[in-house]
Design a protein around this motif. Structure first.
Motif, PDB file in Angstrom:
ATOM      1  N   UNK A 141      47.972  34.808  31.848  1.00 45.74           N
ATOM      2  CA  UNK A 141      47.662  33.392  31.705  1.00 45.74           C
ATOM      3  C   UNK A 141      46.566  32.921  32.650  1.00 45.74           C
ATOM      4  N   UNK A 142      46.249  33.711  33.692  1.00 48.67           N
ATOM      5  CA  UNK A 142      45.096  33.397  34.534  1.00 48.67           C
ATOM      6  C   UNK A 142      43.846  33.950  33.834  1.00 48.67           C
ATOM      7  N   UNK A 143      42.722  33.970  34.543  1.00 56.65           N
ATOM      8  CA  UNK A 143      41.454  34.335  33.904  1.00 56.65           C
ATOM      9  C   UNK A 143      40.756  35.450  34.678  1.00 56.65           C
ATOM     10  N   UNK A 144      40.107  36.337  33.928  1.00 56.20           N
ATOM     11  CA  UNK A 144      39.377  37.446  34.524  1.00 56.20           C
ATOM     12  C   UNK A 144      37.977  37.481  33.929  1.00 56.20           C
ATOM     13  N   UNK A 145      37.009  37.846  34.775  1.00 55.44           N
ATOM     14  CA  UNK A 145      35.611  37.957  34.371  1.00 55.44           C
ATOM     15  C   UNK A 145      35.069  39.261  34.932  1.00 55.44           C
ATOM     16  N   UNK A 146      34.285  39.981  34.123  1.00 55.09           N
ATOM     17  CA  UNK A 146      33.784  41.285  34.544  1.00 55.09           C
ATOM     18  C   UNK A 146      32.351  41.467  34.079  1.00 55.09           C
ATOM     19  N   UNK A 147      31.568  42.127  34.913  1.00 54.35           N
ATOM     20  CA  UNK A 147      30.216  42.538  34.550  1.00 54.35           C
ATOM     21  C   UNK A 147      29.878  43.776  35.373  1.00 54.35           C
TER      22      UNK A 147
END
Length: 161
Positions: A141-147
């Motif tokens: 339910x939290x958020x993840x960002x990847x690059x």
């Protein structure tokens, strides 16, 4: 949508938690993000396969495979199914396989390494439990960002949308 994890860190220093550098990009999307769905499993990707078959628009599957380098938790068939169902990507504390196919898909995939062996399917694993690896806890339910720079997690959406 593309994300810059350095920009997210600069713009939201009080909100982000940063994964220790350990992941390699294997997917066709170099930048991805979304709401976290967690799976905890060890050398059994039954739940990964099952959930890739469910709608995943705006979601990223975070798979805690215990860091095992012995079996692949994601391959081309599951990844293709995830694309059909709108998943943004996968972050896998473990291995993947079929890497030449994964890179051709419109899907974010980060994992520790690749190995050609598939898992046994015993139906063992936990869905949407807190998982911790690389110095942070991933909470459903939290958020993840990847690059290509790394992986960041936030309790709030950092998306401009």
């Amino acid at each position: 949508m593309t994300y810059s994890t350095p920009d997210l860190c600069d713009d939201n220093p009080e909100l982000v938690r940063v994964l220790e550098p350990m992941m390699v990009n294997f997917g066709g999307r170099e930048s991805f993000g979304g709401e976290i769905v967690t799976i905890k499993c060890h050398e059994d990707n039954s739940l990964v396969k099952e959930n890739a078959g469910e709608p995943g628009h705006g979601k990223v599957m975070v798979v805690d495979g215990g860091g095992s380098l012995r079996r692949a938790l994601l391959g081309d068939m599951i990844a293709e199914n995830a694309v059909k169902n709108g998943w943004e990507g996968f972050i896998i504390y473990g291995c993947v396989r079929d890497v030449d196919a994964l890179v051709s898909l419109d899907l974010g995939v980060q994992a520790l390494a690749s190995i050609p062996l598939k898992t046994d399917k015993r139906g063992i694993g936990d869905l949407n439990v807190d998982v911790t690896f690389g110095g942070i806890t991933f909470i459903a339910g939290e958020y993840v960002y990847a690059d290509n720079n790394g992986v960041v997690v936030s309790s709030k959406s950092l998306s401009a949308e």
